[in-house]
Design an enzyme around this catalytic site. Structure first.
Site, PDB file in Angstrom:
ATOM      1  CD  GLU A 176      13.977  33.282 -27.569  1.00 25.16           C
ATOM      2  OE1 GLU A 176      14.273  33.071 -26.380  1.00 25.16           O
ATOM      3  OE2 GLU A 176      13.420  34.325 -27.957  1.00 25.16           O
ATOM      4  CE  LYS A 184      17.344  36.510 -20.692  1.00 25.67           C
ATOM      5  NZ  LYS A 184      16.506  36.745 -21.879  1.00 25.67           N
ATOM      6  CD  GLU A 226      11.688  40.855 -23.192  1.00 21.17           C
ATOM      7  OE1 GLU A 226      11.153  39.840 -22.756  1.00 21.17           O
ATOM      8  OE2 GLU A 226      12.530  40.859 -24.112  1.00 21.17           O
ATOM      9  CG  ASN A 251       7.222  36.912 -19.876  1.00 20.45           C
ATOM     10  OD1 ASN A 251       7.749  37.951 -19.476  1.00 20.45           O
ATOM     11  ND2 ASN A 251       7.717  36.213 -20.884  1.00 20.45           N
ATOM     12  CE  LYS A 287      10.539  39.487 -19.005  1.00 24.52           C
ATOM     13  NZ  LYS A 287      10.298  38.688 -20.221  1.00 24.52           N
ATOM     14  CG  ASP A 313      17.136  37.492 -25.400  1.00 19.64           C
ATOM     15  OD1 ASP A 313      17.276  36.662 -24.493  1.00 19.64           O
ATOM     16  OD2 ASP A 313      16.047  37.723 -25.955  1.00 19.64           O
TER      17      ASP A 313
HETATM   18  C1  GCU Z   1      13.609  36.642 -24.631  1.00 16.80           C
HETATM   19  C2  GCU Z   1      12.477  35.791 -25.114  1.00 16.80           C
HETATM   20  C3  GCU Z   1      11.213  36.052 -24.346  1.00 16.80           C
HETATM   21  C4  GCU Z   1      11.491  35.940 -22.850  1.00 16.80           C
HETATM   22  C5  GCU Z   1      12.639  36.837 -22.475  1.00 16.80           C
HETATM   23  C6  GCU Z   1      13.079  36.674 -21.036  1.00 16.80           C
HETATM   24  O1  GCU Z   1      13.391  37.972 -24.964  1.00 16.80           O
HETATM   25  O2  GCU Z   1      12.269  36.019 -26.481  1.00 16.80           O
HETATM   26  O3  GCU Z   1      10.259  35.117 -24.752  1.00 16.80           O
HETATM   27  O4  GCU Z   1      10.359  36.298 -22.137  1.00 16.80           O
HETATM   28  O5  GCU Z   1      13.750  36.522 -23.262  1.00 16.80           O
HETATM   29  O6  GCU Z   1      14.137  36.072 -20.832  1.00 16.80           O
HETATM   30  O7  GCU Z   1      12.435  37.134 -20.130  1.00 16.80           O
END
Ligand code: GCU
Length: 665
Positions: free
Chosen positions: A379, A346, A272, A188, A268, A351
């Protein structure tokens, strides 16, 4: 010492030394060979009390030595990173076609000595399974770490890149387990991280990447797809706009000339809230290829993540299924990505849950480079406050038959290039490190970092073998210590699975920080992660009669998962909606199984604690006490999990535990 050396502890060992250890000859001054020389000196002097002399001058015929020899014409024999350890008379030879091979061979020799393996048994050729063995750090420039459980970043502080002796020790640690590529910043990309690709950071990045280079590690950066806009250069980031393509071309020219040893970028996009090609009506292939064209002249790669799903779902809409989204988004693009693009997938379709099926994308894309992404940082598996040794999970994933073709169809084959003959493939893992003195917060969590490196190098190593190596290198070769810690590690993933979410259902965690039980935490939410429990049944019907997710698998996986009778029980509730009275293979009802496993999981943690207590006095006292503290916390927390989950289902169903145990919240 401000920080510890983990598996590079180099305890004293009782080893049959050889006069060859006194002298190291190297036929090349390649920076990685010089690191190898340094590592051999450090390791041999600590373990064997020998101070070797090193030289690049051919030794006398009578002089016995460790000989580090690059044979540039032996690329076919050793590959880019492989090596051979051989005994030649009284000399120990490490042979390779590259400096990286020499370095890996030297670490392997040291590992063998540390574990008291006789020299003869260390001989042979060794090459990595996965060509790319990456770590992804989710470190932010302000020093925080997304999903980090071991302190702050050692790469960034107050918007600066840190390069110091800890950086070098990091490179040593990860290189010793075969890591050859590291992404230092969070996927991110926000705030100052957007500017990592501007001159403000080039000098420090250059220093960092030079440190990495001496340890065979390529530097990668996470990239902001909207950088042309966010850096105030253009008003669009549309990959089809020529101005955008030329902006990226110039940018890459600039950064690749300023920062040596840069491997490329991780992106990415459209995930999200991150920007991506969708905003311009373009595909992921359009976006990735634009960047790939810009880095191609410099031998760079673009690693494009497949973690793309709608995070604005309506829980009432039972036809949408987050598990399907990776495949739905990327499968139609197979064959459209340029050769220097790899898709990072992934391990599961959701997730990083404690149990998920293998992503159906792996192996399905026959004309696309693929990288398997796993998560070392815990996580969803206890955040390093719980012991959860993840190597057995990763092994299962690597051994999984995708049935994408008749032979060489396992995930390991796909990501090592055996299936489709590609070069740009491998494994990536979200790192679990931070600036805590022991690097991983929990001492036992370092086994996951170590294990990831070793497994991505050699997918055939067993979880037990990796655990035992790691224990010997880190703590002690005392058989009681090795046995006790190994038992704890091996039982930890099953235990965690038992006392948390059952049978592949996943989630049931507190939203946001993802720690601790909350059965309905993500229910009725926008993230698309539902268990849909009511008073009669639980689970999501992902079969051909339900959301149709099972259809994304090749036959016979499709049929196996589609039929409730053949579906592996550990994934039952991932694929099927099942009544609480459903009888499992054990003869128990689904509900009784849930109750039982939650009690068992807690008992497993109790056993882990008594095993840990059995080695009191045999390992360092500080490590002993701080680990005991975490284990005691784990027990309390496991009980909380047990009670929350069992109570939830008791209240939903009104059905009592067959054994009359107390179910409370
Ligand atoms: C999960 C995680 C996030 C992360 C995301 C990703 O959702 O909680 O913090 O940014 O994975 O892999 O991009």
């Amino acid at each position: 010492m401000e920080w510890e050396q983990c598996w590079l502890n180099y305890h004293k060992v009782d080893y049959k030394t050889s006069p060859a250890f006194q002298h190291i000859y190297h036929n090349s001054d390649d920076c990685r060979v010089l690191s190898a020389v340094q590592e051999l000196k450090t390791g041999l002097s600590a373990m064997l009390d020998i101070t070797p002399f090193s030289s690049n001058q051919q030794p006398e015929r009578t002089q016995q030595s460790i000989q580090l020899v690059i044979l540039t014409d032996q690329l076919d024999r050793y590959g880019l990173e492989g090596y051979e350890i051989a005994l030649d008379g009284n000399n120990i030879k490490i042979l390779a076609a590259t400096g990286a091979g020499i370095l890996y061979g030297s670490f392997s020799l040291l590992r063998g000595i540390a574990a008291s393996v006789p020299l003869e048994q260390l001989c042979g050729i060794d090459q990595p399974s996965a060509p790319l063995r990456m770590l992804n750090h989710w470190d932010n420039l302000d020093g925080s770490i997304e999903r980090g459980y071991a302190g702050n970043s050692f790469f960034f502080q107050d918007s600066n890149v840190l390069v110091n002796s800890r950086t070098r020790d990091y490179a040593r640690l990860v290189s010793s387990i075969g890591i050859d590529a590291v992404v230092i910043n969070n996927v991110n990309v926000v705030n100052d991280a957007i500017s990592l690709v501007t001159p403000r950071y080039y000098d420090s990045l250059k220093k960092l990447s030079t440190t990495f280079e001496a340890y065979g590690i390529k530097l990668f950066l996470s990239l902001d797809f909207s950088a042309p806009i966010d850096l105030n250069a253009l008003e669009t980031a549309d990959p089809f706009d020529e101005k955008v393509q030329s902006w990226w071309n110039r940018k890459m020219q600039e950064i690749f000339s300023a920062v040596p040893n840069l491997g490329g970028f991780l992106i990415k996009a459209d995930s999200e809230g991150r920007p991506g090609p969708f905003s311009y009506g373009r595909t992921h292939a359009d976006g990735a290829n634009m960047l790939a064209r810009a880095v191609a002249p410099f031998g760079g790669s673009i690693i494009w993540r497949c973690f793309v799903y709608d995070c604005q779902q309506d829980w009432r809409d039972k036809s949408s299924d987050r598990a399907k989204s990776g495949y739905d988004n990327f499968m139609p693009l197979d064959g459209q990505f340029l050769d220097n693009v790899a898709l990072q997938i992934k391990n599961g379709p959701m997730d990083f849950q404690v149990r998920e099926p293998v992503s159906p994308l792996l192996g399905a894309m026959q004309q696309t480079n693929q990288i398997l992404e796993v998560q070392i940082t815990q996580e969803y598996t206890g955040q390093q406050k719980h012991v959860c040794y993840l190597v057995p999970m990763w092994r299962e994933i690597l051994q999984f038959h995708t049935y994408c073709q008749a032979n060489n169809d396992r995930v390991e084959d796909v990501i090592s290039g055996k299936t489709y003959g590609n070069q740009l493939c491998g494994m990536a893992a979200v790192a679990n490190t931070g600036n805590e003195p022991n690097w991983t917060g929990s001492d036992l969590a370092a086994a996951n970092l170590y294990g990831y490196g070793r497994l991505s190098w050699n997918a055939n190593l067993s979880s037990e073998q990796i655990a035992s190596e790691w224990i010997q290198l880190t703590f002690s070769a005392n058989p009681s210590v090795v046995r006790a810690i190994s038992d704890i590690l091996i039982s930890s993933w099953p235990a965690y699975e038992k006392y948390t979410s059952p049978l592949g259902i996943g989630w049931m965690v507190n939203p946001g920080h993802h720690f601790g039980p909350n059965v309905d935490g993500y229910e009725y939410d926008r993230w698309g992660t539902y268990h849909r429990a009511d008073f009669e049944a639980i689970g999501v019907d992902r079969t051909s009669g339900g959301t149709g997710y099972t259809r994304q698998y090749f036959s016979p996986n499709f049929e196996t998962y589609d039929d409730v009778d053949t579906c592996p029980e550990e994934l039952l509730l991932f694929f099927h909606r099942v009544n609480y009275h459903y009888i499992l293979k054990s003869g128990k009802t689904l509900l009784q199984h849930i109750y039982d496993t939650h009690f068992e999981g807690v008992d497993d943690v109790r056993r882990m604690i008594s095993q840990w207590n059995s080695i009191h006095g045999l390992i360092d006292e500080t490590v002993f006490q701080r680990t005991l503290e975490r284990l005691n916390f784990q027990l309390e927390h496991a009980m909380l999990w047990r009670d929350e989950i069992n109570t939830y289902f008791y209240r939903k169903t009104g059905i009592r535990d067959k054994h009359g145990r107390t179910i409370v919240s």
